[in-house]
Design a protein around this motif. Structure first.
Motif, PDB file in Angstrom:
ATOM      1  N   UNK A 168      -8.230   8.808  13.048  1.00 29.61           N
ATOM      2  CA  UNK A 168      -7.664   9.375  11.817  1.00 29.61           C
ATOM      3  C   UNK A 168      -6.548  10.341  12.227  1.00 29.61           C
ATOM      4  N   UNK A 169      -5.383  10.128  11.606  1.00 28.30           N
ATOM      5  CA  UNK A 169      -4.214  10.934  11.964  1.00 28.30           C
ATOM      6  C   UNK A 169      -3.837  11.830  10.796  1.00 28.30           C
ATOM      7  N   UNK A 170      -3.356  13.014  11.126  1.00 32.25           N
ATOM      8  CA  UNK A 170      -2.940  13.934  10.062  1.00 32.25           C
ATOM      9  C   UNK A 170      -1.829  14.860  10.553  1.00 32.25           C
ATOM     10  N   UNK A 171      -0.898  15.137   9.661  1.00 32.63           N
ATOM     11  CA  UNK A 171       0.153  16.111   9.961  1.00 32.63           C
ATOM     12  C   UNK A 171       0.008  17.247   8.958  1.00 32.63           C
ATOM     13  N   UNK A 172       0.026  18.470   9.423  1.00 36.88           N
ATOM     14  CA  UNK A 172      -0.046  19.560   8.453  1.00 36.88           C
ATOM     15  C   UNK A 172       0.007  20.926   9.106  1.00 36.88           C
ATOM     16  N   UNK A 173       0.063  21.924   8.242  1.00 38.75           N
ATOM     17  CA  UNK A 173       0.185  23.301   8.721  1.00 38.75           C
ATOM     18  C   UNK A 173      -1.138  23.832   9.244  1.00 38.75           C
ATOM     19  N   UNK A 174      -1.035  24.671  10.268  1.00 38.97           N
ATOM     20  CA  UNK A 174      -2.195  25.413  10.771  1.00 38.97           C
ATOM     21  C   UNK A 174      -1.727  26.854  10.991  1.00 38.97           C
ATOM     22  N   UNK A 175      -2.685  27.762  11.060  1.00 45.76           N
ATOM     23  CA  UNK A 175      -2.349  29.198  11.125  1.00 45.76           C
ATOM     24  C   UNK A 175      -3.204  29.873  12.187  1.00 45.76           C
ATOM     25  N   UNK A 176      -2.580  30.679  13.008  1.00 42.55           N
ATOM     26  CA  UNK A 176      -3.330  31.465  13.991  1.00 42.55           C
ATOM     27  C   UNK A 176      -2.688  32.838  14.091  1.00 42.55           C
ATOM     28  N   UNK A 177      -3.536  33.847  14.081  1.00 42.65           N
ATOM     29  CA  UNK A 177      -3.003  35.197  14.171  1.00 42.65           C
ATOM     30  C   UNK A 177      -2.691  35.522  15.634  1.00 42.65           C
ATOM     31  N   UNK A 178      -1.702  34.831  16.190  1.00 45.36           N
ATOM     32  CA  UNK A 178      -1.371  34.952  17.615  1.00 45.36           C
ATOM     33  C   UNK A 178      -1.023  36.393  17.974  1.00 45.36           C
ATOM     34  N   UNK A 179      -1.518  36.835  19.129  1.00 52.73           N
ATOM     35  CA  UNK A 179      -1.218  38.202  19.579  1.00 52.73           C
ATOM     36  C   UNK A 179       0.236  38.291  20.054  1.00 52.73           C
ATOM     37  N   UNK A 180       0.655  37.266  20.775  1.00 47.55           N
ATOM     38  CA  UNK A 180       2.018  37.308  21.327  1.00 47.55           C
ATOM     39  C   UNK A 180       2.807  36.072  20.935  1.00 47.55           C
ATOM     40  N   UNK A 181       3.291  35.989  19.677  1.00 47.09           N
ATOM     41  CA  UNK A 181       4.178  34.861  19.354  1.00 47.09           C
ATOM     42  C   UNK A 181       5.425  34.964  20.224  1.00 47.09           C
ATOM     43  N   UNK A 182       6.015  33.822  20.606  1.00 46.94           N
ATOM     44  CA  UNK A 182       7.170  33.954  21.510  1.00 46.94           C
ATOM     45  C   UNK A 182       7.990  32.674  21.594  1.00 46.94           C
ATOM     46  N   UNK A 183       9.127  32.842  22.259  1.00 47.73           N
ATOM     47  CA  UNK A 183      10.080  31.764  22.502  1.00 47.73           C
ATOM     48  C   UNK A 183      10.470  31.061  21.210  1.00 47.73           C
ATOM     49  N   UNK A 184      11.066  31.822  20.295  1.00 44.43           N
ATOM     50  CA  UNK A 184      11.653  31.213  19.086  1.00 44.43           C
ATOM     51  C   UNK A 184      10.554  30.494  18.309  1.00 44.43           C
ATOM     52  N   UNK A 185      10.656  29.180  18.061  1.00 36.50           N
ATOM     53  CA  UNK A 185       9.636  28.488  17.261  1.00 36.50           C
ATOM     54  C   UNK A 185       8.493  27.929  18.103  1.00 36.50           C
ATOM     55  N   UNK A 186       8.473  28.265  19.415  1.00 36.04           N
ATOM     56  CA  UNK A 186       7.459  27.682  20.310  1.00 36.04           C
ATOM     57  C   UNK A 186       6.043  28.137  19.955  1.00 36.04           C
ATOM     58  N   UNK A 187       5.872  29.432  19.779  1.00 36.17           N
ATOM     59  CA  UNK A 187       4.551  29.960  19.412  1.00 36.17           C
ATOM     60  C   UNK A 187       4.719  30.871  18.214  1.00 36.17           C
ATOM     61  N   UNK A 188       4.234  30.399  17.064  1.00 39.00           N
ATOM     62  CA  UNK A 188       4.374  31.166  15.831  1.00 39.00           C
ATOM     63  C   UNK A 188       2.997  31.261  15.171  1.00 39.00           C
ATOM     64  N   UNK A 189       2.896  32.072  14.153  1.00 40.35           N
ATOM     65  CA  UNK A 189       1.568  32.239  13.516  1.00 40.35           C
ATOM     66  C   UNK A 189       1.311  31.163  12.471  1.00 40.35           C
ATOM     67  N   UNK A 190       2.366  30.624  11.920  1.00 40.44           N
ATOM     68  CA  UNK A 190       2.249  29.479  11.017  1.00 40.44           C
ATOM     69  C   UNK A 190       2.965  28.339  11.710  1.00 40.44           C
ATOM     70  N   UNK A 191       2.305  27.215  11.870  1.00 36.97           N
ATOM     71  CA  UNK A 191       2.944  26.099  12.572  1.00 36.97           C
ATOM     72  C   UNK A 191       2.360  24.784  12.067  1.00 36.97           C
ATOM     73  N   UNK A 192       3.029  23.708  12.475  1.00 30.27           N
ATOM     74  CA  UNK A 192       2.568  22.407  12.001  1.00 30.27           C
ATOM     75  C   UNK A 192       2.052  21.587  13.176  1.00 30.27           C
ATOM     76  N   UNK A 193       0.957  20.891  12.941  1.00 28.29           N
ATOM     77  CA  UNK A 193       0.377  20.053  13.994  1.00 28.29           C
ATOM     78  C   UNK A 193       0.410  18.586  13.584  1.00 28.29           C
TER      79      UNK A 193
END
Ligand code: ATP
Length: 446
Positions: A168-193
């Motif tokens: 089963x495949x799915x595309x969608x948003x996920x959220x993590x309260x990352x301590x150290x978001x970094x490198x532009x859009x590489x690690x963000x608190x709202x992202x899509x998987x």
């Protein structure tokens, strides 16, 4: 910020791929918005992944589950405990906070101050559902999309009469309260998987076979869309690094401007999720194999990719700079020229339509051609400034083909098609354009 990354960030902003979120209020940490070209690129990436999973094969189906789920989901999956936490340390002097495993020394990287002992910091984002802000109303924004897949595994299996092995495949948003978001859009608190869960028999040899199969499939997906082999590698997780759900894990890594880093995870999640959900919900999530008559809780091989990380990979691969420029006839031939060599399937704009003059008969013909082509492809019409400048503007956003309409076109019913990569020009009959582009767009071999 790394020099090369800075160039990509600048191009993304200048040409409208990515903007900082809430920019007029000074931005909002780790949040980004995709502009028109960025959205087109993102959609193309997702479409290629979706097609590779659900259209080009029989054994994977798709899903679009809700972001908000019953809070019990996250209790059963183990996300509310230490398993889904990162080690956080704080500087006693400047109070900046860091993820412990990102630090190379025991001192604060910002001011050299002393750091507090590590504290476990849970990454789930809490929210309230309904009008009562009490504990009973608390739930979480999903920390990974795949829990929605486990919630629907039985319904999809039964309604579509799926037989293990299936995915089963799915595309969608996920959220993590990352301590150290970094490198532009590489690690963000709202992202899509883009996640695919493949349900298999618990037999170790079969599981290994599928694990290796999906590892190769996923590598080939990036290679097939033009990522260079030498920029990709697998890294196996050490025992003490495995996520709480994983029996075995590999990171597919890309050679980013700042070094090798993860773009996708291939995980053997065993029966962790389905068994826990079965236990917590009291529902039977087992599967009866019609051939062997065996009943078992399927094990899961997961492929979990980040949309923004793929965006960065394809951007970094495509970014090409030529000192002095390629179009030596332009006035600005001393400048650097930038072009993005996207695979045509990923390019935001596929064909630019450029009349050589603003005179009515040419503009009319150009618009007529565009009307036909835009039924199939994203096109852009541009009649302003010199043709050299217009080519460069399109090269910079990765448009694979420019089509110029000139006065001869009115007579011979042909137009000139220029390829971004080779800069070669061909005269093509207007009536043949749809066929011509259809052949060119569907593969990287053009
Ligand atoms: P990292 O080690 O970078 O924190 P992770 O190992 O926690 O990532 P997974 O839980 O395996 O990541 O998530 C699968 C994929 O989802 C990652 O390979 C990545 O592409 C994407 N992803 C995870 N966290 C983020 C994030 N904060 N921002 C953007 N993408 C993310």
């Amino acid at each position: 910020m790394d020099h090369f990354l800075k160039k990509i960030v600048n191009l993304c902003k200048r040409r409208g791929f990515v903007f900082p979120s809430s920019e007029i209020y000074g931005g909002f940490e780790s949040c980004y918005d995709y502009g028109f070209l960025g959205t087109l690129l993102i959609n193309n990436i997702k479409q290629e992944w979706w097609k590779s999973m659900t259209q080009y094969r029989d054994d994977v189906v798709g899903l679009d589950a809700s972001i908000l789920m019953a809070p019990q989901v996250w209790k059963a999956s183990g996300h509310l405990t230490a398993g889904f936490s990162d080690a956080l340390v704080e500087c006693k002097k400047c109070h900046h906070r860091f993820r412990l495993d990102y630090l190379s020394e025991n001192k604060c990287p910002d001011c050299g101050g002393e750091l507090t002992p590590e504290k476990k910091f849970n990454l789930m984002m809490k929210t309230f559902v309904g009008s009562a802000e009490n504990e009973a109303a608390v739930t979480f924004l999903r920390g990974e999309t795949c829990q929605g897949i486990y919630m629907n595994y039985r319904s999809l299996r039964d309604s579509l009469r799926l037989k293990v092995p299936f995915g089963i495949a799915q595309i969608g948003k996920a959220f993590r309260n990352e301590i150290s978001p970094r490198y532009f859009i590489f690690k963000t608190r709202e992202f899509e998987q883009m996640e695919m869960q493949y349900f298999v028999s618990p037999q170790p040899e079969k599981k290994d076979q599928w694990f290796n199969y999906w590892k190769e499939e996923r590598l080939n997906w990036y290679l097939g869309l033009g990522v260079k082999k030498e920029n990709l590698r697998f890294r196996k997780h050490a025992e003490d690094e495995l996520a709480h759900y994983a029996q075995k894990a590999l990171d597919l890594e890309y050679k980013f401007p700042w070094g090798w880093d993860e773009i996708e995870g291939i995980h053997d999640r065993g029966d962790w999720d389905l068994s826990n959900h079965s236990r917590h919900s009291g529902q039977d999530l087992s599967y009866l194999d019609p051939q062997t008559n065996e009943r078992f809780i399927p094990h899961v091989i997961e492929t979990s990719a980040g949309v923004a990380r793929s965006f960065l990979v394809f951007m970094a691969e495509a970014y090409t700079e030529i000192e002095g420029g390629r179009t030596v006839t332009t006035k600005s031939n001393k400048e650097k020229e930038v072009f993005l060599s996207f695979d045509p399937r990923l390019a935001p704009i596929k064909i630019a339509i450029l009349p050589l003059s603003k005179k009515e008969p040419l503009v009319n013909l150009a618009r007529e051609i565009q009307k036909k082509l835009r039924q199939n492809w994203m096109t852009q019409y541009d009649q302003s400034s010199s043709i050299g400048r217009r080519y460069r503007r399109q090269d910079e956003i990765g448009t694979p083909y420019c089509l110029t309409v000139d006065f001869d076109s009115l007579e011979d019913k042909k137009v000139t098609v220029r390829s971004r990569d080779t800069m070669q020009q061909e005269r093509i009959e207007i009536s043949q354009l749809v066929d011509f582009f259809r052949k060119k767009m569907n593969s990287a071999e053009n």
